[in-house]
Design an enzyme around this catalytic site. Structure first.
Site, short mmCIF file in Angstrom:
data_model
loop_
_atom_site.label_atom_id
_atom_site.label_comp_id
_atom_site.label_asym_id
_atom_site.label_seq_id
_atom_site.Cartn_x
_atom_site.Cartn_y
_atom_site.Cartn_z
N LEU A 190 0.53 3.78 -2.94
CA LEU A 190 1.89 3.77 -2.44
C LEU A 190 2.02 2.87 -1.23
O LEU A 190 2.99 2.14 -1.09
CB LEU A 190 2.34 5.20 -2.08
CG LEU A 190 2.86 6.07 -3.23
CD1 LEU A 190 1.77 6.38 -4.25
CD2 LEU A 190 3.44 7.38 -2.68
N GLU A 236 3.43 6.30 6.52
CA GLU A 236 2.65 5.14 6.94
C GLU A 236 2.98 4.72 8.37
O GLU A 236 2.09 4.30 9.12
CB GLU A 236 2.87 3.97 5.97
CG GLU A 236 2.47 4.24 4.53
CD GLU A 236 1.02 4.66 4.36
OE1 GLU A 236 0.21 4.41 5.28
OE2 GLU A 236 0.69 5.25 3.32
N HIS A 239 0.88 6.65 10.67
CA HIS A 239 -0.44 6.04 10.90
C HIS A 239 -0.33 4.90 11.91
O HIS A 239 -1.17 4.76 12.81
CB HIS A 239 -1.01 5.50 9.59
CG HIS A 239 -1.50 6.54 8.64
ND1 HIS A 239 -2.33 7.58 9.03
CD2 HIS A 239 -1.29 6.70 7.30
CE1 HIS A 239 -2.61 8.32 7.97
NE2 HIS A 239 -1.99 7.82 6.92
#
Length: 813
Positions: A190, A236, A239
C-alpha cells in the site's frame, strides 16, 4: 492420533472466521532496515533523534507547550507518476486525501466517537494540519501537484520514483515540503515512508494510487476497498513523523516507544472485535490506532503519547524544525486560487460538443452554459506546439460561433497576463475549427487552469457572461521537456564478492553511452581504470581479505559527469572449514517450513525432505542491531501446532551451544506467520556464520535434533562491526592484510587524534596469545603481527582505545 484430533478441533473453530482478500502491507520498516544495511551510520543518527525525542517527552507539559506551540502547518507536494489513466488520479481525489489527513490529525474525523472508553482519555488532536503547497521552491505559484507520464508499471521500494535518473521525480526541498509520491508500488504494497533521520534526497511518503484518497469525499475516484478511506496516508505520515507500528514490529517484549499504547504481540488485520488482547499482562490491544494494520474503516485515533513523539520533531533543533513558520504552503482555511466566472446564459440552440487539445479529448452534451472539467487534465510540455480541434453542436440550425482558449501560465488566478490567450480562432464558424497552441519556454511547470470559450456571433473575454454558447474549464499540467542531463551515477554496491572476484553495480543514467570506473586497494593513491557500456562490471584477480575503493562516472555524448562518491567493499577471506551437527525432520508429509524472511533473505522454499541447506542465501547484520524474523509454515491438509527455534553461531565455533546463540523461540502454535526480533550481540564476531531455523510439531527442538515431524533450514549471516570505535574513539579505516596470514599480518588504521591503543590476540578457545600496547598513536599506523608460531585456525583480535573495544577475525594458515 492426538495430532489428528487436534486438527478436527481447529477445523471446527475455523468455520467462524472468513478469509480476507488482502491485508494491509506497509514496507516502512523493511525500507528502514535496507537503509541501515547500506548505511550503518543511519542507526546512530536515529539513536540521536530518539534521545532528543525522549528528552522532549520527559519534560513537563508546560515546557513542551512552550517549545512547540499552536497548530503546525505542513505544505504538501504530490508527485503523480502514471502509466495509465487510472493511475493519473484527479486533483479532486488528491484533495480528498488532504482532507482526510486534516480530519485525522486534528481529531475531526467522523468516527472519533467510536474510541472505546478504555482509550478515550488519551485520544488526541495532534495539532498538525496539511495544505497543498501554493509556492514551489523557486517562489513560483503552484497547485502543489506534479504529474509525469511513464512507461514503468511498477516501482518497488528502492526509491526509484524519487530519482530523475530512474524516471522518477526528485523531491522538492524536504526540509520545507512533505513530498508524496503516488505511483504503483507493486507487490500488494500500500505504501511506505522514510523515518526522520534519513537522507533529504529520499525523504517523504510513497503510496499506490488506489489507496490515496477517500471514497467518502467524492465519486469516480480510483480506489480499492477496504483501504479506500485515506487512512494509508494517515498511517504512512505517522511514520514520517517518527511513529512506529503499534506492535513495535516484534513480539510482546518489543514496544513502539510510546507509553500509553499497550504492548501488542502482532499486527491486527481486518476489523477485529473489541477487546482484542495479544499480550495479556499489558492490557487490550489499541487496534483502532492509525499505526496498526486494520482496515481503513476500523482505525480512528492517535494517542497523547504519539502526539508528544510527533511534536518533538518540531522542537528547536528537531529533525523537522524547518516546518515551523514555513512559507511553502497556504492557509488551510483558504480554498486556494479562485477564478472569475464565465458562461453562456442559454444552450437551447448551441453548446460545446468536443474539445481536443494535445492529448485531451473530451466529448459532452450541453452543460447549462458552463462545465467544470478541472478533474480532467492534460500534459503539455514547455516549448511545445499542440494541435487544437474544437467542435460545436446544435439543436437545430447551425449558427456561427467564435472560439478562444486561455491558460493561466503564472497561476495567479486570472487569464489577463501576456501570452495567456493561447488560441484565437480569428473568425466565426458553424463547423469544427482547428489550429494549434504553443506553450512558451519561459513558464513554470505544474498544474494550472485552461478555459475554453465558445460564444455565438462574436469573440468573448475570459470573464464574460454572454447570451448564447458555453464555457468549459480544464486542468493543464505543464511539464519540462529538457534533454536528459549527464548525471553522476548513484546506488553504488558490490555483489558476488568472493576471495578473488566481485561485481560492481550502480544505477543506470539515461543519457550515458558508457561508464568510466576507477578501482584501487584501500590505502593506495593510484587508481586502475576500467570501462563498461552497462551499469555493472565483473572483475577477477582480486586479493583475498582486501578492502577496495571504487567510483564511477557517466560518459555522455556531449560531456562526462563528475565521479561519484567513493564506495568500498572487502573481498572474502579464506575460511577454516567449520562442520555443523545434523538436524532434520523425518517427515514432511503433513507440515514444513514454507517461507523465511530475515533481513534481505526472503526464501519461499516449500517442503525439502526435512532439511534445506540454504547457506548460499545470506543477509548482512550489524553488531548491536536488531532485526525482524518471520517464519511461515505450510500444511499438506490439516493444520497442526508447530514450535519454532532459531540459533545463530555468533562466535563461529561450529555449534549453537554458547550463551546467546539461541536467539528466538516460539512455543507450539497454529499461527500462519510467526514473527520476532533478533538482536546481534556487541561481541559477535564479524564475518560469515550460520543461522539455523527449526519448526517441530508440538514441541520445541534442540539445535542438533532429528525429530518426527517438521523441518530444519540453514542460512548464512554476515556480521559486520557497528562502527562504535570509528565514531567514539576516532579510529577509522581499520583493515587486516593479508588475511589469511602465514608468517605475518599487518593491522592498518587511522587515528584522528593522539591516543593509546591496546591490541590483544586470542585463540578460538579464548586464550590470549599476543598483547601489544601503543602510546600516542596519531595518523595512519601499520602494526605488524608475527603469527608464524601460531597453529592454523581462527583467531580474534581485540582493539581497545579510549575505553571502547572492537573485535576482528584473523585466519592463520
Amino acid at each position: 492420533m492426538i495430532k489428528k484430533l487436534l486438527m478436527i478441533c481447529l477445523v471446527l473453530s475455523a468455520l467462524s472466521y472468513s478469509t480476507k482478500a488482502q491485508d494491509r502491507n506497509c514496507h516502512t520498516m523493511d525500507v528502514y532496515e535496507q537503509q541501515v544495511q547500506q548505511n550503518p551510520s543511519l542507526q546512530l543518527k536515529m539513536q540521536g533523534i530518539e534521545k532528543r525525542t525522549q528528552q522532549f517527552i520527559n519534560s513537563s507539559e508546560q515546557a513542551r507547550s512552550a517549545a512547540v506551540s499552536g497548530v503546525i502547518t505542513i505544505p504538501v507536494v504530490v508527485h503523480v507518476l502514471y502509466s495509465n489513466s487510472n493511475e493519473n488520479i484527479s486533483s479532486a481525489q488528491i484533495q480528498s486525501q488532504i482532507d482526510v489527513l486534516n480530519e485525522d490529525y486534528r481529531r475531526l474525523n467522523g468516527d472519533a466517537n467510536q474510541v472505546p472508553n478504555e482509550f478515550a482519555s488519551v485520544a488526541s488532536d495532534i495539532e498538525v494540519e496539511f495544505v497543498m503547497a501554493t509556492t514551489d521552491p523557486n517562489g513560483n505559484p503552484t497547485s502543489g501537484i506534479t504529474r509525469k507520464s511513464t512507461s514503468r508499471t511498477s516501482w518497488g521500494t528502492n526509491d526509484d520514483m524519487k530519482k530523475t535518473s530512474q524516471g522518477g521525480v526528485a523531491p522538492w526541498d524536504a526540509s520545507r515540503y512533505l513530498n508524496m509520491w503516488v505511483c504503483n508500488i507493486g507487490g500488494g504494497i500500500l505504501g511506505y515512508a522514510q523515518f526522520p533521520g534519513g537522507s533529504l534526497a529520499t525523504d517523504g511518503v510513497v503510496m499506490s494510487p488506489q489507496y490515496f484518497g477517500s471514497a467518502d469525499k467524492g465519486t469516480g475516484f480510483f480506489l480499492s476497498a477496504p483501504f479506500n478511506k485515506g487512512r494509508t496516508a494517515t498511517h504512512e505520515v505517522g511514520h514520517w513523523l517518527n511513529l512506529r507500528h503499534i506492535w513495535g514490529d516484534g513480539g510482546c517484549n518489543v514496544d513502539d516507544f510510546v507509553t500509553d499504547t499497550p504492548v501488542s504481540g502482532n499486527p491486527n488485520y481486518g476489523c477485529p472485535n473489541y477487546p482484542t488482547n495479544s499480550c495479556s499482562a499489558t492490557g487490550n490491544d489499541m487496534t483502532m490506532n492509525y499505526m496498526d494494520y486494520v482496515d481503513d474503516a476500523c482505525m480512528y485515533m492517535f494517542s497523547a503519547g504519539q502526539k508528544n513523539r510527533m511534536r518533538a520533531l518540531f522542537d528547536t533543533g528537531g529533525f523537522r524544525e524547518g516546518f515551523v513558520n514555513n512559507d511553502g504552503g497556504g492557509d488551510p482555511t483558504d480554498p486556494g486560487i479562485t477564478y472569475c466566472a464565465s458562461q453562456g446564459n442559454s444552450v437551447s440552440d448551441e453548446w460545446i460538443a468536443n474539445v481536443n487539445v494535445g492529448g485531451l479529448n473530451n466529448s459532452t452534451g450541453a452543460n447549462g452554459g458552463y462545465a467544470d472539467f478541472t478533474s480532467t487534465s492534460v500534459d503539455l510540455a514547455i516549448g511545445s506546439s499542440n494541435n487544437v480541434s474544437l467542435s460545436p453542436a446544435f439543436s437545430g440550425t447551425a449558427y456561427n460561433e467564435y472560439w478562444r482558449i486561455w491558460i493561466d501560465f503564472n497561476k495567479d488566478g486570472d487569464f489577463s497576463d501576456a501570452n495567456e490567450l493561447v488560441y484565437d480562432a480569428g473568425s466565426l464558424s458553424s463547423t469544427t475549427v482547428t489550429g494549434s497552441l504553443a506553450i512558451p519556454s519561459n513558464v513554470s511547470s505544474g498544474e494550472t487552469r485552461m478555459r475554453v470559450s465558445m460564444k455565438y456571433n462574436g469573440a468573448s473575454t475570459p470573464c464574460e457572461t454572454f447570451s448564447y454558447g458555453e464555457v468549459e474549464d480544464y486542468t493543464v499540467n505543464i511539464t519540462t521537456s529538457s534533454a536528459p542531463t549527464c548525471e553522476t551515477p548513484e546506488g553504488l554496491n558490490a555483489s558476488n564478492v568472493t576471495e578473488t572476484t566481485f561485481t560492481l553495480n550502480w544505477n543506470s543514467v539515461s543519457a550515458a553511452n558508457e561508464y568510466d570506473i576507477q578501482l584501487r586497494a584501500a590505502g593506495n593513491s593510484t587508481w586502475s581504470d576500467f570501462n563498461s557500456t552497462s551499469n555493472s562490471l565483473a572483475l577477477t584477480g582480486a586479493s583475498e581479505g582486501t578492502t577496495y575503493e571504487w567510483r564511477v562516472r557517466s560518459s555522455c555524448s556531449s560531456s562526462d559527469s563528475d565521479y561519484s562518491s567513493i564506495a568500498s567493499f572487502t573481498t572474502e577471506s579464506a575460511q577454516v572449514e567449520v562442520n555443523y551437527c545434523d538436524s532434520k525432520g523425518n517427515s514432511v508429509a503433513d507440515e514444513w517450513i514454507q517461507r523465511v524472511r530475515f533481513g534481505s533473505i526472503d526464501n519461499t522454499s516449500g517442503a525439502n525432505g526435512g532439511y534445506g541447506d540454504f547457506t548460499s542465501q545470506s543477509t548482512n547484520v550489524v553488531t548491536g542491531g536488531s532485526y525482524n524474523i518471520t517464519i511461515n509454515p505450510a500444511w499438506a491438509g490439516r493444520t497442526y501446532r508447530e514450535a519454532y527455534n532459531v540459533w545463530i553461531d555468533w562466535n563461529q565455533d561450529g555449534d549453537f551451544n554458547d550463551s546467546g546463540e539461541a536467539v528466538y523461540s516460539r512455543s507450539r502454535t497454529t499461527n500462519t506467520a510467526i514473527s520476532g526480533s533478533i538482536s546481534v550481540p556487541n561481541n559477535a564476531l564479524t564475518g560469515a556464520t550460520r543461522m539455523r531455523v527449526t519448526m517441530k510439531y508440538n514441541a520445541n527442538a534442540s539445535s542438533c535434533e532429528a525429530f518426527s515431524y517438521g523441518e530444519v533450514e540453514d542460512y548464512t549471516i554476515n556480521v559486520s562491526s557497528s562502527g562504535r570505535i570509528e565514531n567514539q574513539s576516532k579510529i577509522t579505516d581499520f583493515t587486516i592484510f593479508p588475511n589469511p596470514a602465514v608468517d605475518q599480518t599487518t593491522l592498518r588504521f587511522n587515528s584522528e587524534e593522539a591516543m593509546n591503543v591496546n591490541i590483544n590476540v586470542y585463540d578460538a578457545v579464548g586464550r590470549q596469545v599476543q598483547s601489544i600496547s601503543l602510546e600516542n598513536v596519531i595518523g595512519t599506523h601499520d602494526e605488524t603481527l608475527e603469527v608464524s608460531d601460531l597453529k592454523p585456525g581462527i583467531y580474534h583480535i581485540f582493539v581497545e582505545a579510549n575505553g571502547k573495544r572492537e573485535n576482528y577475525k584473523l585466519v592463520k594458515k
